[in-house]
Write an enzyme that holds these catalytic residues in place. Structure first.
Site, PDB file in Angstrom:
ATOM      1  N   HIS A 155     -28.333  79.579  -3.108  1.00 16.59           N
ATOM      2  CA  HIS A 155     -29.401  80.064  -2.224  1.00 16.59           C
ATOM      3  C   HIS A 155     -28.801  80.491  -0.893  1.00 16.59           C
ATOM      4  CE1 HIS A 155     -32.431  78.816  -5.033  1.00 16.59           C
ATOM      5  NE2 HIS A 155     -31.959  77.580  -5.043  1.00 16.59           N
ATOM      6  N   CYS A 156     -28.104  81.582  -0.918  1.00 14.75           N
ATOM      7  CA  CYS A 156     -27.378  82.068   0.251  1.00 14.75           C
ATOM      8  C   CYS A 156     -27.583  83.569   0.328  1.00 14.75           C
ATOM      9  CB  CYS A 156     -25.893  81.718   0.076  1.00 14.75           C
ATOM     10  SG  CYS A 156     -24.801  82.394   1.324  1.00 14.75           S
ATOM     11  N   GLY A 157     -27.485  84.119   1.495  1.00 15.60           N
ATOM     12  CA  GLY A 157     -27.587  85.560   1.638  1.00 15.60           C
ATOM     13  C   GLY A 157     -26.500  86.314   0.902  1.00 15.60           C
ATOM     14  N   PHE A 158     -25.432  85.627   0.540  1.00 13.69           N
ATOM     15  CA  PHE A 158     -24.314  86.258  -0.166  1.00 13.69           C
ATOM     16  C   PHE A 158     -24.326  85.992  -1.676  1.00 13.69           C
ATOM     17  CE2 PHE A 158     -22.707  85.550   4.198  1.00 13.69           C
ATOM     18  CZ  PHE A 158     -22.541  86.881   4.555  1.00 13.69           C
ATOM     19  N   THR A 159     -25.354  85.317  -2.184  1.00 16.11           N
ATOM     20  CA  THR A 159     -25.413  84.966  -3.595  1.00 16.11           C
ATOM     21  C   THR A 159     -25.308  86.192  -4.495  1.00 16.11           C
ATOM     22  OG1 THR A 159     -26.659  82.968  -3.092  1.00 16.11           O
ATOM     23  CG2 THR A 159     -26.787  83.742  -5.355  1.00 16.11           C
TER      24      THR A 159
END
Length: 186
Positions: A63-67
């Site tokens: 759950h990350c902006g970079f996922t």
């Protein structure tokens, strides 16, 4: 270590120690650990998977902006695996971005993004509790400050290049570094 001892005994029985010496060199101790695979009862020993091969090691989070970088990492895996590159993702909650359960993390990786490269179950990648792989990487490069840091290791297990979270896996600087390491290992 047991694997090396058994290999040494086998090689001595055959009257050869040079192959054992080569195996000991090609599999650094930091890789010789049984690591749990993501949402699986299986483990993987990176010596079995990557001894003598270059690796791209990435700390991941669900759950990350970079996922979305999982797609690019999978593309690298598909593009370079036959040439010897091993991509390994280490799920981590060091930055409070991991899924609440391994099942959810596996769904995100394997179903949502089609990941087929090896994913390791969640564990620390920073600090004193870092997995042996990341403890080794962190001695050679900056420890991850966020998710999706990418570390390119040569066939000897040395970090030759690192890329921060904002560098997309398919960025030209990443692919050029991979191709250079693959060329050196052949």
């Amino acid at each position: 270590m047991l694997r090396l001892l058994l290999s040494a005994a086998f090689m001595l029985a055959l009257g050869s120690t040079s192959a054992f010496a080569d195996e000991a060199v090609t599999c650094p101790a930091f890789l010789d650990h049984d690591l749990p695979k993501l949402h699986s009862k299986d483990t993987v020993n990176l010596c079995d998977l990557a001894a003598g091969k270059p690796m791209l090691v990435v700390n991941t989070a669900s759950h990350c902006g970079f996922t979305g970088q999982f797609k690019g990492l999978e593309a690298l895996h598909e593009r370079y695996a036959k040439q010897g590159l091993v991509v390994v993702g280490f799920a981590s909650d060091d930055f409070n971005q991991e899924a609440k359960t391994e099942e959810e993390a596996a769904t995100i990786c394997f179903k949502n993004f089609g990941v087929t490269f090896t994913m390791i179950a969640p564990g620390p990648v920073t600090g004193a509790d870092a997995t042996p792989v990341f403890a080794h990487i962190n001695q050679q490069a900056k420890a991850p400050r966020w998710n999706f840091n990418k570390y390119l290791l040569n066939a000897k297990g040395e970090v030759v290049k690192s890329f921060g979270s904002t560098v997309n896996p398919e960025n030209k600087s990443v692919t050029q570094a991979i191709e250079s390491v693959l060329q050196q290992s052949n």
